[in-house]
Design a protein around this motif. Structure first.
Motif, PDB file in Angstrom:
ATOM      1  N   ASN A   1      36.797 -37.234  14.533  1.00  0.00           N
ATOM      2  CA  ASN A   1      37.180 -38.618  13.816  1.00  0.00           C
ATOM      3  C   ASN A   1      36.609 -38.971  12.719  1.00  0.00           C
ATOM      4  O   ASN A   1      37.435 -39.819  11.658  1.00  0.00           O
ATOM      5  CB  ASN A   1      37.192 -39.660  14.890  1.00  0.00           C
ATOM      6  CG  ASN A   1      38.247 -39.401  16.224  1.00  0.00           C
ATOM      7  OD1 ASN A   1      39.077 -38.759  15.911  1.00  0.00           O
ATOM      8  ND2 ASN A   1      38.090 -40.099  17.311  1.00  0.00           N
TER       9      ASN A   1
ATOM     10  N   GLU B   1      52.141 -35.694  12.743  1.00  0.00           N
ATOM     11  CA  GLU B   1      51.152 -36.501  13.796  1.00  0.00           C
ATOM     12  C   GLU B   1      49.805 -36.106  13.527  1.00  0.00           C
ATOM     13  O   GLU B   1      49.838 -34.887  13.433  1.00  0.00           O
ATOM     14  CB  GLU B   1      51.810 -36.367  15.132  1.00  0.00           C
ATOM     15  CG  GLU B   1      52.886 -37.468  15.600  1.00  0.00           C
ATOM     16  CD  GLU B   1      52.373 -38.844  15.854  1.00  0.00           C
ATOM     17  OE1 GLU B   1      51.478 -39.238  15.642  1.00  0.00           O
ATOM     18  OE2 GLU B   1      53.244 -39.556  16.282  1.00  0.00           O
ATOM     19  N   PRO B   2      48.666 -36.848  13.709  1.00  0.00           N
ATOM     20  CA  PRO B   2      48.738 -38.097  13.684  1.00  0.00           C
ATOM     21  C   PRO B   2      48.947 -38.923  12.418  1.00  0.00           C
ATOM     22  O   PRO B   2      48.500 -38.495  11.301  1.00  0.00           O
ATOM     23  CB  PRO B   2      47.512 -38.492  14.433  1.00  0.00           C
ATOM     24  CG  PRO B   2      46.620 -37.228  13.813  1.00  0.00           C
ATOM     25  CD  PRO B   2      47.490 -36.156  13.852  1.00  0.00           C
TER      26      PRO B   2
ATOM     27  N   TYR C   1      49.897 -42.787  10.633  1.00  0.00           N
ATOM     28  CA  TYR C   1      49.397 -44.201  10.232  1.00  0.00           C
ATOM     29  C   TYR C   1      50.160 -44.787   9.541  1.00  0.00           C
ATOM     30  O   TYR C   1      50.607 -44.404   8.311  1.00  0.00           O
ATOM     31  CB  TYR C   1      47.922 -44.537  10.210  1.00  0.00           C
ATOM     32  CG  TYR C   1      46.896 -43.787  11.006  1.00  0.00           C
ATOM     33  CD1 TYR C   1      46.492 -44.221  12.227  1.00  0.00           C
ATOM     34  CD2 TYR C   1      46.496 -42.380  10.734  1.00  0.00           C
ATOM     35  CE1 TYR C   1      46.054 -43.461  13.189  1.00  0.00           C
ATOM     36  CE2 TYR C   1      45.899 -41.591  11.447  1.00  0.00           C
ATOM     37  CZ  TYR C   1      45.647 -42.206  12.868  1.00  0.00           C
ATOM     38  OH  TYR C   1      44.700 -41.455  13.684  1.00  0.00           O
TER      39      TYR C   1
ATOM     40  N   ASP D   1      50.533 -49.649  12.023  1.00  0.00           N
ATOM     41  CA  ASP D   1      49.165 -49.967  12.519  1.00  0.00           C
ATOM     42  C   ASP D   1      48.478 -51.265  11.766  1.00  0.00           C
ATOM     43  O   ASP D   1      47.832 -51.863  12.575  1.00  0.00           O
ATOM     44  CB  ASP D   1      48.433 -48.678  12.213  1.00  0.00           C
ATOM     45  CG  ASP D   1      48.698 -47.387  12.905  1.00  0.00           C
ATOM     46  OD1 ASP D   1      49.754 -46.668  12.389  1.00  0.00           O
ATOM     47  OD2 ASP D   1      48.435 -47.498  13.975  1.00  0.00           O
TER      48      ASP D   1
ATOM     49  N   ILE E   1      40.527 -45.650  13.763  1.00  0.00           N
ATOM     50  CA  ILE E   1      40.354 -43.886  13.856  1.00  0.00           C
ATOM     51  C   ILE E   1      39.431 -43.488  14.439  1.00  0.00           C
ATOM     52  O   ILE E   1      39.238 -42.358  15.253  1.00  0.00           O
ATOM     53  CB  ILE E   1      40.856 -43.374  12.549  1.00  0.00           C
ATOM     54  CG1 ILE E   1      42.306 -43.832  11.882  1.00  0.00           C
ATOM     55  CG2 ILE E   1      40.710 -42.036  12.452  1.00  0.00           C
ATOM     56  CD1 ILE E   1      42.515 -43.281  10.505  1.00  0.00           C
TER      57      ILE E   1
ATOM     58  N   GLU F   1      39.461 -43.665  18.354  1.00  0.00           N
ATOM     59  CA  GLU F   1      40.598 -43.647  19.291  1.00  0.00           C
ATOM     60  C   GLU F   1      40.530 -42.052  19.658  1.00  0.00           C
ATOM     61  O   GLU F   1      39.941 -41.249  19.460  1.00  0.00           O
ATOM     62  CB  GLU F   1      41.852 -43.770  18.329  1.00  0.00           C
ATOM     63  CG  GLU F   1      42.226 -42.803  17.522  1.00  0.00           C
ATOM     64  CD  GLU F   1      43.552 -42.517  16.519  1.00  0.00           C
ATOM     65  OE1 GLU F   1      44.021 -43.861  16.944  1.00  0.00           O
ATOM     66  OE2 GLU F   1      43.744 -41.736  15.924  1.00  0.00           O
TER      67      GLU F   1
ATOM     68  N   ASP G   1      45.533 -39.432  23.255  1.00  0.00           N
ATOM     69  CA  ASP G   1      46.607 -40.290  23.400  1.00  0.00           C
ATOM     70  C   ASP G   1      47.496 -40.545  22.051  1.00  0.00           C
ATOM     71  O   ASP G   1      48.760 -40.721  21.944  1.00  0.00           O
ATOM     72  CB  ASP G   1      45.753 -41.599  23.126  1.00  0.00           C
ATOM     73  CG  ASP G   1      45.232 -41.839  25.004  1.00  0.00           C
ATOM     74  OD1 ASP G   1      45.752 -41.055  25.585  1.00  0.00           O
ATOM     75  OD2 ASP G   1      44.548 -42.793  24.873  1.00  0.00           O
ATOM     76  N   ARG G   2      47.077 -40.374  20.804  1.00  0.00           N
ATOM     77  CA  ARG G   2      47.741 -40.579  19.446  1.00  0.00           C
ATOM     78  C   ARG G   2      48.814 -39.484  19.316  1.00  0.00           C
ATOM     79  O   ARG G   2      49.803 -39.978  19.173  1.00  0.00           O
ATOM     80  CB  ARG G   2      46.674 -40.203  18.321  1.00  0.00           C
ATOM     81  CG  ARG G   2      47.454 -40.665  17.085  1.00  0.00           C
ATOM     82  CD  ARG G   2      47.272 -42.351  16.938  1.00  0.00           C
ATOM     83  NE  ARG G   2      48.122 -42.617  15.883  1.00  0.00           N
ATOM     84  CZ  ARG G   2      48.169 -43.883  15.441  1.00  0.00           C
ATOM     85  NH1 ARG G   2      47.658 -44.816  15.833  1.00  0.00           N
ATOM     86  NH2 ARG G   2      49.493 -44.292  14.453  1.00  0.00           N
TER      87      ARG G   2
ATOM     88  N   ARG H   1      50.187 -45.669  21.062  1.00  0.00           N
ATOM     89  CA  ARG H   1      49.632 -46.238  20.009  1.00  0.00           C
ATOM     90  C   ARG H   1      48.834 -47.724  20.734  1.00  0.00           C
ATOM     91  O   ARG H   1      49.483 -48.268  21.543  1.00  0.00           O
ATOM     92  CB  ARG H   1      50.653 -46.634  19.068  1.00  0.00           C
ATOM     93  CG  ARG H   1      51.259 -45.515  18.246  1.00  0.00           C
ATOM     94  CD  ARG H   1      52.140 -45.938  17.160  1.00  0.00           C
ATOM     95  NE  ARG H   1      52.187 -44.598  16.140  1.00  0.00           N
ATOM     96  CZ  ARG H   1      52.769 -43.411  16.194  1.00  0.00           C
ATOM     97  NH1 ARG H   1      53.330 -43.167  17.240  1.00  0.00           N
ATOM     98  NH2 ARG H   1      52.556 -42.777  15.116  1.00  0.00           N
TER      99      ARG H   1
END
Lengths: 393, 179
Positions: free
Chosen positions: B18, B90-91, B93, B124, B148, B151, B155-156, B161
Motif C-alpha cells: 500500500n 481496479e483499484p 479512486y 472517494d 490507501i 485499506e 475488499d477494494r 468501498r
C-alpha cells in the motif's frame, strides 16, 4: 490529392493465397479514403470539453464541424432567478479565465439602468483589476498553446507569473479565479494597504520577464515552423463572422472598445492595440503576447492616476432596475463581450442575453480548418483562443 | 490480479504494498471547467503535487489510478465521464474537485447540470470550494493516501468501498485513522 472518382478493379492473381478481388479508389496516384475523426469532448487541446468532427481525406482536412453544448449550464436562464447583485457571481464563471472582466459588464449595465454615479476611485480600481485579469488570461493561453505544440516549459513560466498576480488580486478581492469584487455602484471594499506598491513591483517583474516569453516561444524555430502561415484569416471573413479580440487584431483591424468606445476611464489614458498582418496562427499568438505588454503599460498609467476617495455608493437593500433594456459592451481578454439586460422593474432581470467572444470566434474554425493538414488542426484550434464555458454558457 | 483478490495479504506485505501504491498515483485529470485551472495551478511549481507522488501524465484512463473530476458536469457530458471511469482498471479512486462536481455548485437549479458526479460514479474524496484552492487539492490527495495506506486491497477489488471523505467535515478523522 488523389481523384477519388476513378476506381480500378484488381482481379485475383494466380499466385497462391491471393484470391481476393479488391478495388483501388482514385487514379492510383496516392490512394486515400475519406474518414471522419472526432476530437474531444475530452481532449487536452480543447481546454475543456469542446468537440470537433473533422472530415479527412488522407491527412488533408476537408471540413470541420464543431459540436458545442458539453458545457452548457444555462446561465441566461439562471440569471432570471438571481437578483442584480447575485448575477455577478454567475457571470464571472462563464469565461472562467476572465472573471473580473465579465462581472464588470454586469456592474456597468446595472449602474446605467439605475443611473448610479460611480466614484472615480472605484472606476480606476476596476480598470486596474481588469487589466491584471487580462494578463492572467493571456498568460494561461501562452502556457497552454505552447503545450499543445509540444513545449511544456512555457506553462511553468506562465504559472510563475500567474501565481504572483493571483496572490495580488486575492489580497484585495479574496478570490483567485472568481473575484465577485464588483457591485452596482462601485467595488466591494477598498484596496488593502500596500496594494499599489506590490502591484507596481509585480508589473516591473512581469515586464522584465516578458522578454523571456518572446525569446522562449516567439523566437523558437519549431514554434515558428508550426504556426507561420498556418490558418490565415482574411479581414473580410473575420468581419463577416463577427470575430473580435486578438483573433481580429491579428488580421490588422484595430477594433477595441477600450479605444473606439471607451468605458470607465479608458478615455483618459493611452491604450495601445497590438496588431498583426497576416492573421495566421503566429500573428494571433504574437498579438496575444504583446497585449500583455500593452496591459502592463495601462497598469503603470493607472498607478499614476489612482485618486483617493470612496469606492462604492450607498445602495438600497433591494436593487431594482427600472423597466427598460440596455446593451453594454466591454473588451474582454478574448474579444467583445456584450450583455443585454432587460428589466420589468422587478428584483431579477426579465431577460439576460450574452454575446460572448469565444462563441463568435470558434465560428472561424470550420473556415480555417478547410484544406489544412491534420497536424496543423491542433495548431489552428489552439490559436483561435476560446474558453469552452464562454462558448456554451 | 491473481491471489490478491482472493486472500487478505499479511500485514507487513500489505504495508509495503500500500505504501508503494499511495505514492505512485497516476492521475487522469478530467478537466471540465474553472476548477481545471486550479488543478493545473496545483501541478505547477508553486504547489507541485508531484512531490506527493501524484503523476498527472497518465496517457488515458486505462493507465490511471486516480480520476480527478474538476468542474461542472453537464447531462450531455455525463455519459463520457461514466465511460472513462469504466475504462480505468481496479483499484481506482475518484476525487471530486469543486462544488460543481460535488453537488452542482452555483448551478444547483440549472436544467442542464448534473447535480454531482456521485450520481454516476462512486467518489472517494470530496474537495469543496468554488473553485477550491490548490492547497485544498493537496489536502484531498493526502487524505486519500492515508486511506490507501490502511485499506484492504481484497475488499477494494471486490468493490467494497468505504464511505467517502468530505474535506472540512471529516478530514481530521481520516488523518487520525491514518496516523
Amino acid at each position: 490529392m488523389s481523384d477519388l472518382e476513378t476506381t480500378e478493379r484488381v482481379l485475383p492473381s494466380n499466385a497462391p493465397g491471393e484470391d481476393v478481388a479488391f478495388e483501388i479508389l482514385g487514379d492510383g496516384d496516392f490512394p486515400t479514403a475519406e474518414m471522419s475523426l472526432s476530437i474531444g469532448p475530452a481532449h487536452p487541446a480543447t481546454h475543456g470539453v469542446f468537440r470537433i468532427v473533422l472530415d479527412l481525406d488522407g491527412e488533408r482536412v476537408r471540413g470541420a464541424r464543431p459540436v458545442i453544448g458539453y458545457m452548457h449550464r444555462g446561465f441566461e436562464k439562471l440569471a432570471e432567478y438571481r437578483d442584480y447583485r447575485q448575477i455577478a457571481a454567475l457571470t464571472n464563471r462563464h469565461d472562467w479565465l476572465s472573471g473580473f472582466c465579465n462581472e464588470l459588464g454586469v456592474a456597468i449595465a446595472v449602474e446605467s439602468m439605475l443611473e448610479l454615479e460611480v466614484p472615480d476611485r472605484a472606476q480606476w480600481i476596476r480598470m486596474l483589476m481588469a487589466e491584471w485579469n487580462r494578463i492572467l488570461n493571456h498568460l494561461m493561453f501562452i502556457g497552454s498553446y505552447a503545450l499543445e505544440l509540444g513545449a511544456i516549459t512555457p506553462m511553468f513560466y506562465a504559472f510563475r507569473e500567474r501565481e504572483d498576480i493571483q496572490h495580488l488580486m486575492e489580497s484585495a478581492t479574496g478570490g483567485r479565479l472568481h473575484f465577485t469584487y464588483n457591485q452596482p455602484g462601485g467595488v466591494k471594499i477598498d484596496l488593502p494597504k500596500g496594494f499599489l506598491k506590490r502591484s507596481a513591483e509585480i508589473s516591473k517583474v512581469t515586464r522584465e520577464r516578458f522578454d523571456d516569453y518572446v525569446d522562449l516561444v516567439l523566437g523558437n524555430e519549431i514554434f515558428q515552423g508550426r504556426t507561420v502561415g498556418v490558418g490565415p484569416l482574411p479581414q473580410d471573413v473575420a468581419l463577416s463572422l463577427g470575430i473580435t479580440g486578438p483573433t481580429l487584431h491579428a488580421t490588422g483591424i484595430a477594433e477595441d472598445s477600450r479605444v473606439t468606445e471607451p468605458y470607465l476611464k479608458y478615455g483618459d489614458i493611452d491604450v495601445e492595440v497590438p496588431l498583426g498582418e497576416n492573421g495566421d496562427a503566429f500573428d494571433r499568438f504574437y498579438v496575444l503576447l504583446h497585449r500583455i505588454r500593452a496591459s502592463l503599460d495601462i497598469i503603470d498609467q493607472i498607478h499614476d492616476h489612482m485618486p483617493a476617495g470612496p469606492v462604492n455608493s450607498k445602495l438600497p437593500k433591494m436593487v431594482k432596475a427600472p423597466e427598460g433594456a440596455i446593451y453594454v459592451r466591454t473588451e474582454n481578454p478574448l474579444g467583445q463581450l456584450g450583455y443585454w439586460l432587460e428589466s420589468d422593474g422587478g428584483r431579477t432581470p426579465w431577460r439576460f442575453k450574452m454575446r460572448t467572444p469565444s462563441f463568435s470566434n470558434v465560428q472561424a474554425i470550420p473556415y480555417l480548418m478547410q484544406g489544412a493538414l491534420l497536424p496543423d488542426a491542433i495548431s489552428i484550434l489552439g490559436s483561435v483562443f476560446f474558453v469552452v464555458g464562454d462558448i456554451d454558457r | 490480479m491473481g491471489l490478491m483478490d482472493q486472500v487478505e495479504l499479511p500485514q507487513p506485505v500489505k504495508y509495503v504494498f500500500n505504501w508503494g501504491r499511495k505514492y505512485s498515483l497516476w492521475c487522469f485529470n478530467f478537466g471540465l471547467a474553472c476548477c481545471a485551472i486550479e488543478f493545473i495551478a496545483a501541478s505547477t511549481s508553486r504547489h507541485d503535487f508531484i512531490r506527493h507522488g501524484v503523476i498527472p501524465f497518465a496517457h488515458g484512463p486505462r493507465q490511471a489510478d486516480l480520476l480527478v473530476v474538476s468542474g461542472t458536469l453537464t447531462d450531455k457530458m455525463a455519459p463520457a465521464v461514466k465511460r472513462l471511469y469504466e475504462e480505468m482498471p481496479e483499484p481506482k479512486y475518484v476525487i471530486s474537485f469543486g462544488s460543481c462536481a460535488n453537488c452542482g455548485g452555483p448551478y444547483w437549479d440549472s436544467y442542464s447540470v448534473t447535480k454531482g458526479v456521485d450520481q454516476i460514479i462512486p467518489v472517494d474524496v470530496y474537495v469543496p470550494g468554488c473553485p477550491p484552492r490548490p492547497e485544498a487539492l493537496l489536502d484531498g490527495i493526502i487524505a486519500l493516501q492515508h486511506r490507501i495506506q490502511n485499506e484492504s486491497l481484497k475488499d477494494r477489488i471486490a468493490g467494497r468501498r468505504q464511505d467517502p471523505i468530505t474535506l472540512g467535515a471529516d478530514a481530521p478523522l481520516a488523518l487520525e485513522e491514518g496516523a
